[in-house]
Design a protein around this motif. Sequence first.
Motif, mmCIF file in Angstrom:
data_model
loop_
_atom_site.group_PDB
_atom_site.id
_atom_site.type_symbol
_atom_site.label_atom_id
_atom_site.label_comp_id
_atom_site.label_asym_id
_atom_site.label_seq_id
_atom_site.Cartn_x
_atom_site.Cartn_y
_atom_site.Cartn_z
ATOM 1 N N ARG A 80 0.896 -1.139 -0.242
ATOM 2 C CA ARG A 80 -0.131 -0.055 0.107
ATOM 3 C C ARG A 80 0.953 1.127 -0.045
ATOM 4 O O ARG A 80 0.618 2.258 -0.701
ATOM 5 N N GLN A 81 1.881 1.350 0.690
ATOM 6 C CA GLN A 81 2.602 2.323 0.762
ATOM 7 C C GLN A 81 3.391 2.963 -0.639
ATOM 8 O O GLN A 81 3.975 4.024 -0.790
ATOM 9 N N PHE A 82 3.560 1.945 -1.507
ATOM 10 C CA PHE A 82 3.972 2.206 -2.867
ATOM 11 C C PHE A 82 3.104 2.698 -3.893
ATOM 12 O O PHE A 82 3.378 3.066 -4.819
ATOM 13 N N CYS A 83 1.584 2.788 -3.340
ATOM 14 C CA CYS A 83 0.608 2.825 -4.212
ATOM 15 C C CYS A 83 0.127 4.591 -4.331
ATOM 16 O O CYS A 83 0.440 5.164 -3.271
ATOM 17 N N ASN A 84 -0.451 4.657 -5.308
ATOM 18 C CA ASN A 84 -1.159 6.249 -5.448
ATOM 19 C C ASN A 84 -2.467 6.125 -4.796
ATOM 20 O O ASN A 84 -2.717 4.982 -4.234
ATOM 21 N N GLU A 85 -2.989 7.137 -4.513
ATOM 22 C CA GLU A 85 -4.111 7.519 -3.667
ATOM 23 C C GLU A 85 -5.362 6.404 -4.094
ATOM 24 O O GLU A 85 -5.962 5.805 -3.353
ATOM 25 N N LYS A 86 -5.460 6.389 -5.483
ATOM 26 C CA LYS A 86 -6.643 5.500 -6.043
ATOM 27 C C LYS A 86 -6.390 4.092 -5.780
ATOM 28 O O LYS A 86 -7.255 3.243 -5.293
ATOM 29 N N GLU A 87 -4.913 3.433 -5.893
ATOM 30 C CA GLU A 87 -4.465 2.221 -5.594
ATOM 31 C C GLU A 87 -4.693 2.020 -4.083
ATOM 32 O O GLU A 87 -5.073 0.729 -3.707
ATOM 33 N N GLN A 88 -4.333 3.059 -3.348
ATOM 34 C CA GLN A 88 -4.695 2.767 -1.796
ATOM 35 C C GLN A 88 -6.131 2.480 -1.522
ATOM 36 O O GLN A 88 -6.340 1.634 -0.504
ATOM 37 N N GLU A 89 -6.904 3.056 -2.030
ATOM 38 C CA GLU A 89 -8.295 2.974 -1.936
ATOM 39 C C GLU A 89 -8.947 1.439 -2.043
ATOM 40 O O GLU A 89 -9.486 1.014 -1.394
ATOM 41 N N HIS A 90 -8.255 1.090 -3.155
ATOM 42 C CA HIS A 90 -8.582 -0.345 -3.861
ATOM 43 C C HIS A 90 -7.983 -1.437 -2.460
ATOM 44 O O HIS A 90 -8.854 -2.118 -2.300
ATOM 45 N N ILE A 91 -6.859 -1.153 -2.250
ATOM 46 C CA ILE A 91 -6.215 -2.028 -1.320
ATOM 47 C C ILE A 91 -6.917 -1.870 -0.065
ATOM 48 O O ILE A 91 -7.555 -2.966 0.761
ATOM 49 N N ASP A 92 -7.262 -0.697 0.590
ATOM 50 C CA ASP A 92 -8.061 -0.471 1.836
ATOM 51 C C ASP A 92 -9.544 -1.170 1.725
ATOM 52 O O ASP A 92 -9.915 -1.790 2.633
ATOM 53 N N MET A 93 -10.087 -0.963 0.509
ATOM 54 C CA MET A 93 -11.292 -1.851 0.319
ATOM 55 C C MET A 93 -11.369 -3.461 0.263
ATOM 56 O O MET A 93 -11.869 -4.092 1.135
ATOM 57 N N ILE A 94 -10.106 -4.145 0.036
ATOM 58 C CA ILE A 94 -9.835 -5.378 -0.043
ATOM 59 C C ILE A 94 -9.522 -5.785 1.395
ATOM 60 O O ILE A 94 -10.149 -6.767 1.938
ATOM 61 N N LEU A 95 -8.781 -5.032 2.000
ATOM 62 C CA LEU A 95 -8.527 -5.204 3.700
ATOM 63 C C LEU A 95 -9.723 -5.144 4.308
ATOM 64 O O LEU A 95 -9.896 -5.887 5.318
ATOM 65 N N ASN A 96 -10.743 -4.163 4.023
ATOM 66 C CA ASN A 96 -11.976 -4.241 4.774
ATOM 67 C C ASN A 96 -12.943 -5.330 4.589
ATOM 68 O O ASN A 96 -13.392 -5.791 5.286
ATOM 69 N N ILE A 97 -12.695 -5.526 3.286
ATOM 70 C CA ILE A 97 -13.433 -7.068 3.031
ATOM 71 C C ILE A 97 -13.051 -8.409 3.740
ATOM 72 O O ILE A 97 -13.713 -8.814 4.251
ATOM 73 N N PHE A 98 -11.620 -8.440 3.679
ATOM 74 C CA PHE A 98 -11.037 -9.362 4.482
ATOM 75 C C PHE A 98 -11.340 -9.370 5.952
ATOM 76 O O PHE A 98 -11.846 -10.034 6.665
ATOM 77 N N SER A 99 -11.421 -8.103 6.388
ATOM 78 C CA SER A 99 -11.679 -7.942 8.035
ATOM 79 C C SER A 99 -13.074 -8.208 8.111
ATOM 80 O O SER A 99 -13.607 -8.841 9.180
ATOM 81 N N MET A 100 -14.106 -7.839 7.394
ATOM 82 C CA MET A 100 -15.338 -8.323 7.778
ATOM 83 C C MET A 100 -15.520 -9.982 7.692
ATOM 84 O O MET A 100 -16.484 -10.389 8.573
ATOM 85 N N PHE A 101 -15.145 -10.522 6.533
ATOM 86 C CA PHE A 101 -15.038 -11.990 6.520
ATOM 87 C C PHE A 101 -14.467 -12.708 8.015
ATOM 88 O O PHE A 101 -15.023 -13.627 8.501
ATOM 89 N N SER A 102 -13.404 -11.956 8.273
ATOM 90 C CA SER A 102 -12.783 -12.550 9.667
ATOM 91 C C SER A 102 -13.835 -12.317 10.625
ATOM 92 O O SER A 102 -13.794 -13.374 11.440
ATOM 93 N N THR A 103 -14.214 -11.107 10.782
ATOM 94 C CA THR A 103 -15.197 -10.964 11.859
ATOM 95 C C THR A 103 -16.493 -11.989 11.894
ATOM 96 O O THR A 103 -17.004 -12.382 12.659
ATOM 97 N N TYR A 104 -17.035 -12.193 10.568
ATOM 98 C CA TYR A 104 -18.163 -12.899 10.374
ATOM 99 C C TYR A 104 -17.704 -14.530 10.846
ATOM 100 O O TYR A 104 -18.464 -15.097 11.528
ATOM 101 N N GLU A 105 -16.620 -14.915 10.559
ATOM 102 C CA GLU A 105 -16.065 -16.032 10.766
ATOM 103 C C GLU A 105 -15.920 -16.318 12.203
ATOM 104 O O GLU A 105 -16.256 -17.510 12.888
ATOM 105 N N THR A 106 -15.347 -15.318 12.961
ATOM 106 C CA THR A 106 -15.066 -15.578 14.449
ATOM 107 C C THR A 106 -16.609 -15.691 14.991
ATOM 108 O O THR A 106 -16.630 -16.103 15.977
ATOM 109 N N MET A 107 -17.576 -14.561 14.796
ATOM 110 C CA MET A 107 -18.822 -14.556 15.352
ATOM 111 C C MET A 107 -19.687 -15.676 15.110
ATOM 112 O O MET A 107 -20.437 -16.136 16.040
ATOM 113 N N PHE A 108 -19.506 -16.462 13.904
ATOM 114 C CA PHE A 108 -20.507 -17.467 13.616
ATOM 115 C C PHE A 108 -19.633 -19.041 13.722
ATOM 116 O O PHE A 108 -20.191 -19.764 12.864
ATOM 117 N N SER A 109 -18.535 -19.020 14.032
ATOM 118 C CA SER A 109 -17.675 -20.269 14.166
ATOM 119 C C SER A 109 -17.910 -20.830 15.438
ATOM 120 O O SER A 109 -18.122 -20.474 16.514
#
Length: 109
Positions: A80-109
């Motif tokens: 992420r540190q090597f990316c421009n602002e738009k690319e950082q937004e895409h990476i942030d979105m991917i990281l947030n999706i992974f975080s949501m899946f992780s939270t979901y797995e923790t809650m329902f496992s």
Amino acid sequence: MDNNYIPTAFDEKTQTKDLQILKTALPYMRGSRQKEILTLIKSMELKKSIDLIDSDDTSLSICSTENPMENTLNMLSDIRQFCNEKEQEHIDMILNIFSMFSTYETMFS
């Protein structure tokens, strides 16, 4: 050229003071000499890379965990540190999706 150059772990392992001196001197040389020195620089970088492959040095290995998902998240965060602002937004979105899946797995496992 980006003024916010941040050397990677690989750069730190393959760059030397000699290479930095040659790279600094390169713009001050004439055209034909530049081509020769540029070829020398790239050859030296390749040799350093091959030496790194041949060594038992594991300092580039940052995967301290067996969890592939955690390694992927850490890799994306580092990239992420090597990316421009738009690319950082895409990476942030991917990281947030992974975080949501992780939270979901923790809650329902």
